[in-house]
Scaffold this active site. Sequence first.
Site, mmCIF file in Angstrom:
data_model
loop_
_atom_site.group_PDB
_atom_site.id
_atom_site.type_symbol
_atom_site.label_atom_id
_atom_site.label_comp_id
_atom_site.label_asym_id
_atom_site.label_seq_id
_atom_site.Cartn_x
_atom_site.Cartn_y
_atom_site.Cartn_z
ATOM 1 N N SER A 271 36.353 30.212 51.196
ATOM 2 C CA SER A 271 35.362 31.265 51.869
ATOM 3 C C SER A 271 34.432 30.896 52.882
ATOM 4 C CB SER A 271 34.825 32.233 50.950
ATOM 5 O OG SER A 271 35.696 32.061 49.657
ATOM 6 N N SER A 273 35.092 29.414 55.965
ATOM 7 C CA SER A 273 35.223 28.145 56.604
ATOM 8 C C SER A 273 36.199 28.524 57.825
ATOM 9 C CB SER A 273 35.590 27.140 55.621
ATOM 10 O OG SER A 273 34.596 27.008 54.605
ATOM 11 N N ASP A 290 44.136 36.149 53.469
ATOM 12 C CA ASP A 290 43.314 35.657 52.259
ATOM 13 C C ASP A 290 44.152 35.150 51.160
ATOM 14 O OD1 ASP A 290 40.881 34.824 50.977
ATOM 15 O OD2 ASP A 290 40.766 36.598 49.952
ATOM 16 N N ARG A 388 29.930 42.063 54.982
ATOM 17 C CA ARG A 388 31.470 41.979 55.214
ATOM 18 C C ARG A 388 31.876 43.402 55.748
ATOM 19 N NH1 ARG A 388 34.593 37.904 52.144
ATOM 20 N NH2 ARG A 388 33.009 36.680 51.287
#
Length: 632
Positions: A271, A273, A290, A388
């Site tokens: 996460s 990166s 994801d 987010r």
Amino acid sequence: MNNYMSILESSLTDANLRKLLTIPNQSVHRFIADAIELCSPMKVFVCDDSRMDVEYIRRTAIARGEETPLAIPTHTVHFDGLHDQARDREQTVYLVPKGDSLGEHLLQMDREEGLELARKRLKGSMENKKMVVRFFCLGPRDSVFSIPCVQITDSFYVAHSEDLLYRRGYDFFRRLTEDAEIFWMLHSSGKLMHSVSIDWQRRGVAIDYKENTVYSYNTQYAGNTIGLKKLALRLAIRRADRERWLAEHMFVMAVHGPNRRKTYISGAFPSGSGKTSTSMIPGGSIVGDDLAYIRNINGAAKAVNVERGIFGIIRSVSAKDDPVIWEVLNSHEPAIFSNVLVSYEGIPYWLNDGRTAPNRGVNFSGDWFEGKKDVNGEEIPLAHKNARYTIGLEGLSNVDKTLEDPNGVELGAIIYGGRDPDTCVPIQESFDWIHGVVTIGASLESESTAATLGPSGIRKFQPFSNMDFISIPLGRYIQNHLDFGEFLQRKPRIYGVNYFLRDTEGDFLNGKEDKRVWLQWIDLRVHNEVEAIKTPTGLIPRYDDLSSLFREYLDKEYTREQYDQQFMVRVPELLAKLDRIESEYRDCVGDTPALLATVLEEQRQRLIQAKSKFGDYISPNSLQATVQDSST
Ligand code: OXD
Ligand code: MN
């Protein structure tokens, strides 16, 4: 529980009971009755995915203060508590039946004790609240990939987020057979003050894999609460282990190559990166950012997106660097922002967004002004680093047409990348599947980020970027990857990428947009259209190929000096990395495939030999041998 029907009849209104009983599956009824008995909700709402029900969830999230409307009417903001802004790795545990063990790397506790604790925490947790029951499908509906999933929560924010992120499943559940394998999720935010969980010191996520059930309590942060995301991933990895497929922390996207061809790639990054930004690379198209399920279908590695939306890190999303996301976030497509700064005009701002932020507003600390300090005297940033956005993929202009394809897409390549300051070159191809699994996937390291609690920037062992979610002994997970490749007739090639390589001054050696060139190079390699240079650790691009790709796709001059610096083989750092990886696996008593040690040792010998010939730091120009093709 024999009286489950009487619990349902006494707790649900006629309309909700009717909606529930339309699903003819007794295990569903029992799970819900058990949750009602445990959590004692004031009311129960069963969502049948009708427009009315879905809208009710969104409106209630707002009415209860879990979300606040923003200036764009389809947008809201949600705030998590000060101590609840990331995944809590330390409090996420597997409940292990007696006699079972998940090996040295995973947090586990005795199943009976863990269940007792989880149920104690959840007891009466919904007393003054409404329970929401939702049905979803992980992966496209009516496909070999589909997994039905029930979510029970007392958070309308969670139920609303899932609506943007997952495929609705009420109708799918109506068609399920009684023996269907279902994933079960039970969540409560616990006690709230100003709509925020206050018992965070007693939060936890308990994974009862024996019953395919996950309990989450006293937390709101989506990574701990949205059952279909990382909680279901852990169950999926176990199911994949039994059924011989792969459940991965990976995006799926298409690189658009010459003559309008598409090469599908999946990629695993820890996460924070570069995973989402890689999946959204300009010129490509996105299937998912994801989570991927990958199956061997007629000898090909076929992948689907488990989800249908993005819960993305918003820090550094800007009009210049992320035009597609930027456009959606400024459109009327539904979106939930979390832990950003909201101006008095209802406009969300976040760190490094390329705009001038207001010096006041509301953020996760309440009313915020520039210079505001926390109890330790530290300045509170305008937004959290792990703030987010939650959106559906359908609003993106670059969404790939195959998103709902029940057969998935055939992968031409799999890539792994981490935050690696000093070892791996920006891109390299493995010699073959086994070499890729062992020296790239199983050997991945990455510096920690704000997506998990604790300090950032610490180098961590992150095999397959899935370490936080692996739910079987690590050695077994690696063996599954080795076996999966063995049975494929058309194996995807495996690549390692590193967007975070630094020079001795600590400056990054690549620009953010360079990753587009690496992906285009992969497309050419997959179609055998460019040669590569053999190094001790893998196959790297030739300067001439990169220089024309930089010109063609980025309109940039790429110099030989840049190439030499970026693709230099750093032997001492690579040998030190091998030592670290070997010591991780040495602790992994008994379950590491023997092949792993052999392949790592071969890598060591190649590095030692190269060092004796060329020295510690080897320019790619010294490595003359070129190969036309790898032996995958
Ligand atoms: C995520 C994560 O949010 O991995 O995707 O933390
Ligand atoms: Mn993730």
